[in-house]
Design a protein around this motif. Structure first.
Motif, PDB file in Angstrom:
ATOM      1  N   GLY A 228    -106.934 -80.614  62.540  1.00  0.00           N
ATOM      2  CA  GLY A 228    -106.672 -81.485  61.446  1.00  0.00           C
ATOM      3  C   GLY A 228    -107.210 -81.028  60.746  1.00  0.00           C
ATOM      4  O   GLY A 228    -106.845 -81.406  59.118  1.00  0.00           O
ATOM      5  N   LYS A 229    -107.476 -80.090  60.561  1.00  0.00           N
ATOM      6  CA  LYS A 229    -108.486 -79.641  58.801  1.00  0.00           C
ATOM      7  C   LYS A 229    -107.340 -78.441  58.749  1.00  0.00           C
ATOM      8  O   LYS A 229    -105.989 -78.018  58.685  1.00  0.00           O
ATOM      9  N   GLU A 230    -107.717 -78.293  56.799  1.00  0.00           N
ATOM     10  CA  GLU A 230    -107.392 -76.910  56.040  1.00  0.00           C
ATOM     11  C   GLU A 230    -108.110 -76.234  56.062  1.00  0.00           C
ATOM     12  O   GLU A 230    -109.186 -76.017  56.292  1.00  0.00           O
ATOM     13  N   PRO A 231    -107.521 -74.655  56.212  1.00  0.00           N
ATOM     14  CA  PRO A 231    -106.062 -74.202  55.828  1.00  0.00           C
ATOM     15  C   PRO A 231    -105.496 -74.034  57.762  1.00  0.00           C
ATOM     16  O   PRO A 231    -106.129 -74.522  58.758  1.00  0.00           O
ATOM     17  N   TYR A 232    -104.352 -74.345  57.392  1.00  0.00           N
ATOM     18  CA  TYR A 232    -103.484 -75.353  58.889  1.00  0.00           C
ATOM     19  C   TYR A 232    -103.485 -74.305  59.577  1.00  0.00           C
ATOM     20  O   TYR A 232    -102.248 -73.558  59.083  1.00  0.00           O
ATOM     21  N   TYR A 233    -104.195 -74.146  61.006  1.00  0.00           N
ATOM     22  CA  TYR A 233    -104.329 -72.704  61.765  1.00  0.00           C
ATOM     23  C   TYR A 233    -103.096 -72.881  62.203  1.00  0.00           C
ATOM     24  O   TYR A 233    -102.351 -71.516  62.255  1.00  0.00           O
ATOM     25  N   PHE A 234    -102.056 -73.703  62.675  1.00  0.00           N
ATOM     26  CA  PHE A 234    -101.045 -73.769  63.213  1.00  0.00           C
ATOM     27  C   PHE A 234     -99.991 -72.855  62.094  1.00  0.00           C
ATOM     28  O   PHE A 234     -98.802 -71.560  62.733  1.00  0.00           O
ATOM     29  N   ASP A 235    -100.098 -73.091  60.748  1.00  0.00           N
ATOM     30  CA  ASP A 235     -99.114 -72.092  59.752  1.00  0.00           C
ATOM     31  C   ASP A 235     -99.930 -70.608  59.856  1.00  0.00           C
ATOM     32  O   ASP A 235     -99.158 -69.587  59.416  1.00  0.00           O
ATOM     33  N   ILE A 236    -101.022 -70.485  59.886  1.00  0.00           N
ATOM     34  CA  ILE A 236    -101.072 -69.585  59.747  1.00  0.00           C
ATOM     35  C   ILE A 236    -101.123 -68.759  60.792  1.00  0.00           C
ATOM     36  O   ILE A 236    -100.407 -67.009  60.708  1.00  0.00           O
ATOM     37  N   GLU A 237    -101.302 -68.991  62.236  1.00  0.00           N
ATOM     38  CA  GLU A 237    -100.287 -67.415  63.718  1.00  0.00           C
ATOM     39  C   GLU A 237     -99.093 -67.923  63.275  1.00  0.00           C
ATOM     40  O   GLU A 237     -98.419 -66.421  63.980  1.00  0.00           O
ATOM     41  N   TRP A 238     -97.922 -68.802  62.918  1.00  0.00           N
ATOM     42  CA  TRP A 238     -97.097 -68.670  62.391  1.00  0.00           C
ATOM     43  C   TRP A 238     -96.428 -67.729  61.487  1.00  0.00           C
ATOM     44  O   TRP A 238     -95.554 -66.933  61.643  1.00  0.00           O
ATOM     45  N   GLU A 239     -96.954 -67.381  60.448  1.00  0.00           N
ATOM     46  CA  GLU A 239     -97.034 -66.535  59.212  1.00  0.00           C
ATOM     47  C   GLU A 239     -97.236 -64.694  59.903  1.00  0.00           C
ATOM     48  O   GLU A 239     -96.827 -64.005  59.962  1.00  0.00           O
ATOM     49  N   LYS A 240     -98.434 -65.225  60.817  1.00  0.00           N
ATOM     50  CA  LYS A 240     -99.327 -63.348  61.528  1.00  0.00           C
ATOM     51  C   LYS A 240     -98.193 -63.256  62.521  1.00  0.00           C
ATOM     52  O   LYS A 240     -97.690 -61.636  62.416  1.00  0.00           O
ATOM     53  N   ARG A 241     -97.759 -63.746  63.315  1.00  0.00           N
ATOM     54  CA  ARG A 241     -96.174 -63.467  63.869  1.00  0.00           C
ATOM     55  C   ARG A 241     -95.035 -63.211  63.230  1.00  0.00           C
ATOM     56  O   ARG A 241     -93.781 -63.251  64.766  1.00  0.00           O
ATOM     57  N   GLY A 242     -95.424 -63.221  62.324  1.00  0.00           N
ATOM     58  CA  GLY A 242     -93.813 -62.914  61.784  1.00  0.00           C
ATOM     59  C   GLY A 242     -92.819 -63.882  61.812  1.00  0.00           C
ATOM     60  O   GLY A 242     -91.434 -64.180  61.417  1.00  0.00           O
ATOM     61  N   ARG A 243     -93.498 -65.283  61.564  1.00  0.00           N
ATOM     62  CA  ARG A 243     -92.545 -66.741  61.725  1.00  0.00           C
ATOM     63  C   ARG A 243     -91.481 -67.077  62.729  1.00  0.00           C
ATOM     64  O   ARG A 243     -90.369 -67.630  62.865  1.00  0.00           O
ATOM     65  N   THR A 244     -92.269 -66.598  64.085  1.00  0.00           N
ATOM     66  CA  THR A 244     -91.533 -66.157  65.408  1.00  0.00           C
ATOM     67  C   THR A 244     -91.623 -67.808  65.834  1.00  0.00           C
ATOM     68  O   THR A 244     -92.390 -68.668  65.250  1.00  0.00           O
ATOM     69  N   GLU A 245     -90.827 -67.883  66.141  1.00  0.00           N
ATOM     70  CA  GLU A 245     -90.908 -69.469  67.847  1.00  0.00           C
ATOM     71  C   GLU A 245     -90.426 -69.075  68.802  1.00  0.00           C
ATOM     72  O   GLU A 245     -89.021 -68.677  68.778  1.00  0.00           O
ATOM     73  N   HIS A 246     -91.782 -69.950  69.409  1.00  0.00           N
ATOM     74  CA  HIS A 246     -90.766 -69.688  71.113  1.00  0.00           C
ATOM     75  C   HIS A 246     -90.044 -70.833  71.202  1.00  0.00           C
ATOM     76  O   HIS A 246     -88.693 -70.476  71.807  1.00  0.00           O
ATOM     77  N   THR A 261    -102.244 -83.381  64.599  1.00  0.00           N
ATOM     78  CA  THR A 261    -103.208 -82.669  64.069  1.00  0.00           C
ATOM     79  C   THR A 261    -102.813 -83.239  62.176  1.00  0.00           C
ATOM     80  O   THR A 261    -102.914 -81.713  61.101  1.00  0.00           O
ATOM     81  N   HIS A 262    -102.273 -83.921  61.774  1.00  0.00           N
ATOM     82  CA  HIS A 262    -102.077 -84.540  60.660  1.00  0.00           C
ATOM     83  C   HIS A 262    -103.550 -84.795  59.783  1.00  0.00           C
ATOM     84  O   HIS A 262    -102.996 -84.524  58.628  1.00  0.00           O
TER      85      HIS A 262
END
Length: 658
Positions: A228-246, A261-262
């Motif tokens: 729940g902390k900022e910066p939001y980790y799930f956004d960071i990893e999403w950007e790192k992998r080219g915004r792909t999603e499972h 995580t809010h």
């Protein structure tokens, strides 16, 4: 190093029994324990090995064979398919601890062989990433359940070690945990992530309690505190992998509340999001609060627990009212026919409640545990142990489940297996470990929490004490305990008084005992116990009507029938179709009776009621002068846990009262 806070309002630490030390002989619970050992665990083993025709394919064991290089092929199933194997291993370990079985142990070691062969040199284990995306491990924590699966492996390893003393799987799990500790954490060069699906946190605490290695406790705490902390980790990893999603457009669109995580966890006071993820996380938080004497974290846990059980829990003990995201809804939103109430979420709430009891020592938590156990948990499994509910509704019209999109998640009858099969092995591991929940103890006190007939030998201080408990609870009202000690021994015996008990009496060696204290709804008898001392507890739990809070809009004007923790329901097979046309009389006496011919014997509640006379119906859909003629009928209620064992038919918990 964890720095312990100054002890403030924490109770004395309690121990829980080893499964092997509690020999259950309850007529009611022995059947379930035997069912798990003799039917459920073997049946699920066959499922995991794809040996049963006509059910959802699992391929979970085959995935390990492929990952281990023993077979060729592609990964099959959910990204978290490994967890089905690990939960089965945990259940099998509890069965082995209670009653060792060489054939089952051989099967367990077959799986350990596969896990060992599938483990990477650095300790990593995950068949999905090993087979499909070895280059992408630890790049999608939000969606791909690597840490969740690791947690279930760790729990299985601890269970097997405690059951057998064999540390082979424990060493595999430690190697994996050490790898995770090298990858994640606050140190420079480590990933600052945490699991998308919580689970590893409570597993790491179990590993810490077995090994006393503080790295595991610190890592569990890190995963909790980082959330729940900022910066939001799930956004960071999403950007790192080219915004792909499972799962394109699915989990990320649920929002941050979905995975809790809010907000940082210490600021979370309301239970939101995916109910299983939430309760697993809350369980770990309660453990950390207990171990580190963290007052603030304990207060957070208390607020979350209160929010669940006073505003968001069904009378069955089910939680997670919304099918959208398998999530908590808003306060008092508890629809009956659209209930989700996932079985795993109830398992998670038991874990949370049990851990809160170990911190707070309050009977309140065991009232919740008992309510869940006797209703949602055993009701999720068929009486033969070979089919299961993922979703546990409180009202069913089979045609609606087939025709309406908003009730299609409700499957009637139970399913033999699922593509997402988290619930069946979760029930197996809970029921096979139920002996751990009956008692708790310290050096000078013994808590009796569940009145399940058993024999238990425990060390109180330096002395061995044997407890022989015989009970006909909850259908009966009598509990008899005998204490066997070699020499007279003083300790506090603490007997739980359930909230549904209308009155009670305590007798010691045939004489009514009035010299006791009452603490947190426990009768506390402090005396020097002698060999063969007997304690008789008479708990009066009459069949009764229960009403909802007025803001539960679906239940206004309706009642449910309970005796003790047992909830009853109407089924079409007993009461005819269109159960919504039935009413219970306000003046009716509730009569409980044992019926041998129903499902090999069930307690049934009979009541006077009425049915709308269908001959009085007109053909018009709407009419100004519709007045219903009521015909007297005898209503028949069976325990909720037994519904859907006699074919596909309507079911209803809440009934209108007139």
């Amino acid at each position: 190093m964890i720095v312990l806070q100054q002890e403030m309002r924490f109770e004395k630490p309690l121990n829980v029994p080893k499964i092997k030390d509690v020999k259950i002989h309850s007529d009611f619970w022995s059947r379930y324990i035997s069912l798990v050992g003799n039917v459920v665990v073997p049946y699920q083993w066959e499922i995991l090995n794809d040996k049963i025709e006509g059910v959802e394919k699992s391929s979970a064991i085959r995935n390990f064979k492929i990952a281990a290089g023993l077979e060729q092929g592609d990964f099959y199933g959910m990204v978290f398919q490994d967890s089905d194997v690990y939960k089965w291993l945990e259940a099998a370990s509890y069965v082995l601890e209670a009653n060792y079985n060489e054939d089952l142990d051989r099967k367990v070691n077959e799986v350990i062989d596969l896990i060992e062969k599938a483990q990477w040199e650095d300790g990593y284990i995950n068949t999905y990433f090993t087979i499909k995306e070895p280059q992408n491990r630890w790049t999608n924590l939000q969606e791909c359940h690597e840490l969740y699966c690791a947690g279930h492996l760790i729990e299985a390893a601890v269970a097997y070690y405690l059951a057998t003393g064999n540390d082979r799987l424990l060493n595999i799990a430690r190697k994996f945990a050490d790898h995770i500790n090298n990858v994640f954490g606050p140190d420079e060069g480590k990933l600052k992530g945490y699991p998308g699906h919580q689970e590893i946190e409570l597993a790491l605490i179990k590993l810490y309690e077995v090994t006393k290695d503080e790295r595991y406790l610190n890592l569990a705490r890190y995963f909790i505190e980082e959330r729940g902390k900022e910066p939001y980790y799930f956004d960071i990893e999403w950007e790192k992998r080219g915004r792909t999603e499972h799962w394109p457009g699915l989990i990320r669109n649920f929002g941050r509340e979905y995975a809790q995580t809010h907000l940082p966890v210490r600021k979370q006071k309301e239970a939101v999001g995916h109910a299983v993820r939430a309760t697993y996380m809350y369980s770990a938080m309660a453990d950390i609060a207990r171990i580190t004497k963290d007052e603030e974290l304990l207060e957070t846990c208390k607020a979350l627990f209160k929010d669940i059980v006073t505003r968001k829990m069904y009378i069955t003990g089910g939680i997670g009212a919304s099918a959208h995201g398998e999530s908590f809804s808003f306060e008092y939103d508890l629809p009956n026919d659209r209930a989700y109430a996932e079985t795993c979420a109830s398992v998670g709430l038991i874990f949370f409640a049990h851990r809160m009891f170990l911190v707070d020592h309050n009977s309140y938590y065991y009232d919740v545990i008992e309510q869940i156990l006797y209703n949602n948990i055993i009701g999720s499994m068929s009486l033969d142990g070979r089919s299961y509910f993922y979703v546990n509704p409180l009202e069913v019209i089979p045609k609606a489940c087939e025709k309406r999109w908003d009730t299609q998640h409700v499957k009637v009858p139970r399913q033999r297996w699922f593509g997402c099969a988290c619930c069946p092995p979760n029930v197996a591991r809970l029921l096979s470990s139920i002996g751990k929940y009956i008692y708790a103890y310290s050096e000078n006190e013994l808590y009796v929490n569940l009145y399940i007939s058993n024999e238990y030998e425990v060390d109180i201080g330096e002395n061995k004490v044997k407890i022989i408990l015989n009970s006909d609870y909850p259908f009966g009202d009598n509990v008899l305990l005998r204490i066997n000690v070699k020499n007279p021994l003083a300790f506090d015996l603490k007997l739980r008084i359930p909230k549904w008990c209308v009155e009670y009496k305590v007798f010691v060696n045939g004489k009514e005992e009035n010299n006791y204290k009452k603490e947190k709804e426990y009768v506390v008898i402090n005396k020097t116990w002698k060999n063969n001392d007997e304690i008789f507890l008479n708990l009066i739990t009459l069949p009764k009507r229960v009403k909802s809070h007025p803001r539960v809009k679906d239940n206004i004007g309706k009642v449910a029938i309970m005796k003790g923790p047992i909830l009853f329901c109407l089924e079409e097979v007993d009461n005819g179709p269109n159960l919504h046309e039935l009413f219970i009389s306000k003046d009716s006496r509730l009569e409980i009776k044992f019926e041998e011919q129903i499902l090999n014997g069930l307690y049934v509640v009979y009541a006077d009621g009425y049915r709308i006379d269908e001959e009085d119906f007109g053909k018009e859909l709407y009419r100004e002068d519709y007045e219903y003629k009521l015909l007297p009928v005898k209503l028949k209620f069976i325990p909720y846990y037994a519904w859907a064992n006699r074919g596909k038919n309507e079911m209803r918990v809440w009934i209108n009262e007139i």
